[in-house]
Scaffold this active site. Sequence first.
Site, PDB file in Angstrom:
ATOM      1  N   THR A   1       1.163  -1.614   3.640  1.00  0.00           N
ATOM      2  CA  THR A   1       2.129   0.027   3.247  1.00  0.00           C
ATOM      3  C   THR A   1       0.831   0.954   3.243  1.00  0.00           C
ATOM      4  O   THR A   1      -0.097   0.852   2.329  1.00  0.00           O
ATOM      5  CB  THR A   1       3.017   0.566   2.749  1.00  0.00           C
ATOM      6  OG1 THR A   1       2.899   0.492   1.373  1.00  0.00           O
ATOM      7  CG2 THR A   1       4.189  -0.625   2.861  1.00  0.00           C
TER       8      THR A   1
ATOM      9  N   THR B   1      -0.129   3.846   1.216  1.00  0.00           N
ATOM     10  CA  THR B   1      -0.782   4.302  -0.217  1.00  0.00           C
ATOM     11  C   THR B   1      -1.267   2.766  -0.762  1.00  0.00           C
ATOM     12  O   THR B   1      -2.107   2.988  -1.603  1.00  0.00           O
ATOM     13  CB  THR B   1       0.125   5.539  -0.794  1.00  0.00           C
ATOM     14  OG1 THR B   1       0.098   6.042  -0.071  1.00  0.00           O
ATOM     15  CG2 THR B   1      -0.159   5.824  -2.342  1.00  0.00           C
ATOM     16  N   CYS B   2      -0.702   1.890  -0.481  1.00  0.00           N
ATOM     17  CA  CYS B   2      -0.477   0.561  -1.422  1.00  0.00           C
ATOM     18  C   CYS B   2      -1.969   0.205  -0.826  1.00  0.00           C
ATOM     19  O   CYS B   2      -2.808  -0.575  -1.422  1.00  0.00           O
ATOM     20  CB  CYS B   2       0.435  -0.213  -1.064  1.00  0.00           C
ATOM     21  SG  CYS B   2       2.830   0.485  -1.645  1.00  0.00           S
ATOM     22  N   SER B   3      -2.556   0.727   0.174  1.00  0.00           N
ATOM     23  CA  SER B   3      -3.048  -0.419   1.082  1.00  0.00           C
ATOM     24  C   SER B   3      -4.374   0.245   0.808  1.00  0.00           C
ATOM     25  O   SER B   3      -5.369  -0.221   0.829  1.00  0.00           O
ATOM     26  CB  SER B   3      -3.090  -1.083   2.899  1.00  0.00           C
ATOM     27  OG  SER B   3      -2.194  -1.633   2.667  1.00  0.00           O
TER      28      SER B   3
END
Length: 160
Positions: free
Chosen positions: A46, A48-50
Site C-alpha cells: 500500500t 504509505t507502507c511501501s
Amino acid sequence: MTIQVGETIPSAKLMTMTADGPGPVDTDGYFKGRKVAVFSVPGAFTPTCSAKHLPGFVDQADALKAKGVDEIACFSVNDVFVMDAWGKGSSADGKVTMLADGNGDFAKALGLEMDASGFGMGTRSQRFSMLVDDGKVTALYIEEPGAFQVSSAEHMLAHL
C-alpha cells in the site's frame, strides 16, 4: 483492550517464509531474551507502507541495531507469500523480518486491529511501532488514522 507499555506480548502464531517454505513463528519464543523493534502496517504494497514505513526501517536497520535492537520485524494482516514478496521487493532481506498475521489474530490480541472494510480490505492492523524487550512492551507508538509520524523508524531511533 489495547496493549500497554509494561505488558507482555500476547501468545500468537505468525508466519514467515523460510528456505523450506512458510513456517510458523510463535510470539512467545520469538520475543524471548532479546530486544525487537516491531512495526505494523495496514497492508503490504500500500502507498504509505511501501513508500515510507518499510523503507524507513530498512534504511535505519544498522542505526537501530547500533542502539541495542537485536531484530526488526514488520507484520501485517497479509498472507506469508505477500509479505515475502513485499520484503524481497523492498530490499528488506537481512534487515527486517517479514511476519504474516494472515487472519489478524495477533493484531486482535494486541487490541490494535482496525476495520478497513470501507476500503475493501476487511480487518487489518493499525499503523504502529513498538519496542519489545524480552517479551515486554517498553515503548508503543500508535498512529492516528491516516497519519505517519510516530510509528516511523526515525521516531523510534530518536527515542532509544
